[in-house]
Design an enzyme around this catalytic site. Sequence first.
Site, PDB file in Angstrom:
ATOM      1  N   GLY A   1       0.800  -1.218   0.000  1.00 55.78           N
ATOM      2  CA  GLY A   1       0.000   0.000   0.000  1.00 55.78           C
ATOM      3  C   GLY A   1       0.828   1.261   0.000  1.00 55.78           C
ATOM      4  CG  LEU A   2       4.555   3.604   2.175  1.00 55.70           C
ATOM      5  CD1 LEU A   2       3.646   4.404   3.087  1.00 55.70           C
ATOM      6  CD2 LEU A   2       5.887   3.362   2.876  1.00 55.70           C
TER       7      LEU A   2
ATOM      8  CE  LYS B   1      -2.546   2.325  -3.132  1.00 56.35           C
ATOM      9  NZ  LYS B   1      -3.146   1.047  -2.734  1.00 56.35           N
TER      10      LYS B   1
ATOM     11  CG  ASN C   1      -6.924   2.949   2.281  1.00 53.33           C
ATOM     12  OD1 ASN C   1      -7.268   2.631   1.133  1.00 53.33           O
ATOM     13  ND2 ASN C   1      -6.588   2.060   3.209  1.00 53.33           N
TER      14      ASN C   1
ATOM     15  N   GLY D   1      -8.912   2.131  -3.406  1.00 56.77           N
ATOM     16  CA  GLY D   1      -9.520   1.361  -4.489  1.00 56.77           C
ATOM     17  C   GLY D   1      -8.519   0.771  -5.471  1.00 56.77           C
ATOM     18  CG  PHE D   2      -7.008  -2.848  -5.431  1.00 57.73           C
ATOM     19  CD1 PHE D   2      -6.529  -2.756  -4.137  1.00 57.73           C
ATOM     20  CD2 PHE D   2      -7.591  -4.039  -5.823  1.00 57.73           C
ATOM     21  CE1 PHE D   2      -6.636  -3.819  -3.243  1.00 57.73           C
ATOM     22  CE2 PHE D   2      -7.695  -5.119  -4.953  1.00 57.73           C
ATOM     23  CZ  PHE D   2      -7.228  -5.012  -3.663  1.00 57.73           C
TER      24      PHE D   2
ATOM     25  CB  SER E   1      -8.872  -4.232  -0.445  1.00 53.78           C
ATOM     26  OG  SER E   1      -9.301  -2.887  -0.568  1.00 53.78           O
TER      27      SER E   1
ATOM     28  CG  ASN F   1     -11.127   0.797   0.371  1.00 51.22           C
ATOM     29  OD1 ASN F   1     -12.115   1.143   1.014  1.00 51.22           O
ATOM     30  ND2 ASN F   1      -9.899   0.841   0.854  1.00 51.22           N
ATOM     31  CB  THR F   2     -12.049  -3.840  -4.761  1.00 51.51           C
ATOM     32  OG1 THR F   2     -10.874  -3.048  -4.993  1.00 51.51           O
ATOM     33  CG2 THR F   2     -12.501  -4.449  -6.080  1.00 51.51           C
TER      34      THR F   2
ATOM     35  CE  LYS G   1      -2.750  -6.860   4.169  1.00 48.88           C
ATOM     36  NZ  LYS G   1      -1.871  -5.737   3.797  1.00 48.88           N
TER      37      LYS G   1
ATOM     38  CG  ASN H   1      -6.386  -5.328   3.885  1.00 47.17           C
ATOM     39  OD1 ASN H   1      -6.184  -4.125   4.026  1.00 47.17           O
ATOM     40  ND2 ASN H   1      -6.331  -5.916   2.701  1.00 47.17           N
TER      41      ASN H   1
ATOM     42  N   GLY I   1      -3.903   1.523  11.494  1.00 43.41           N
ATOM     43  CA  GLY I   1      -3.223   2.228  12.569  1.00 43.41           C
ATOM     44  C   GLY I   1      -3.600   1.694  13.932  1.00 43.41           C
TER      45      GLY I   1
END
Length: 346
Positions: A63-64, A66, A111, A114-115, A178, A180-181, A220, A249, A271
């Site tokens: 993620g940091l 990509k 966040n 969304g990939f 994730s 976000n998808t 994951k 995740n 976090g």
Amino acid sequence: MLYSLIRKFFFALDAETAHGIGMSGIDFLGAAGFAGLLAKPVTPCPVEVMGLRFPNPVGLAAGLDKNGEHIDGLARLGFGFIEIGTITPRPQDGNPKPRLFRIPEAQGIINRMGFNNAGVDRLLENVRRAEFPKKGGILGINIGKNATTPIDKAAEDYLICLDKVYNDAGYVTVNISSPNTKNLRELQKDEALDDLLAQLKARQQQLADRHGKYVPLALKIAPDLDDTQIAAIADALRRHRFDAVIATNTTLSRAGVEGLPNGDEAGGLSGAPVFRQSTAVQKKLAAALAGELPIIGVGGIMGGEDAAEKIRAGASLVQFYSGFIYRGPELVAEVAATLAQVMARQ
């Protein structure tokens, strides 16, 4: 002290803008030989996991970076391994901005990226330019599906990515967690997971024969799982002889950030607020797996003792992302030193 000053500047900027500037700064300092201004020397603590020998058990979570654009700069900070991605077969923009939100009062980040990524081919160009993997550094590549790919065709995207990255990866992570998808987490359910893992494992064997080397596969998972789901995932991982599992995740829960600025933004929360939840899931997973495959513990590591708790809960390696944003590169050395002591006593 230096990073605390730098952080004040970055936290005054939009989070995604600050991220881009910060990563460029890490590249610059590393290339100029000044990485030591940010990072302290890292205590050696070699461990063998997934058949790979890691110089220390401290990794950077996906993620940091990509697109794999900053591999060498990050490597100079002392990480034992680096995971890049999530990458998809085709480039995609991800979700509309703003999509990255800090919650400093709780040391959290939400966040809904969304990939967003430049596609697997661009990532491979960056990987092949990097010195870190050429010098034996362990590089994980995290793969996902494009947003426009129907969920019943998701396996095709994962197989495309696995085919392409296999020969350049130290290990490959399959990201089905994730939030976000759309519908992605449906792949964690019994039949869908069974089918996906079976296809990936069969392809891994074909690729091992073709390339003459075995590249481990990790899965994951999300922290938002009940006990029945955790047990089912553990059974599937054992049955399909996966090489590792990454727990966990980001979470959809908002426990610990209720009422705080940005706390109600949509997306995955990472976090400090996710630490307890992710560690509890990891501990249950470790019990269900009974040592049959290793766990990489991730979620809310903000200091050395947090990482030690992940190891005591059954992890063999750890990763962080949000802790790196809040604590800076000094976190790498702190965690490595703590884990060297913990592992020496095991």
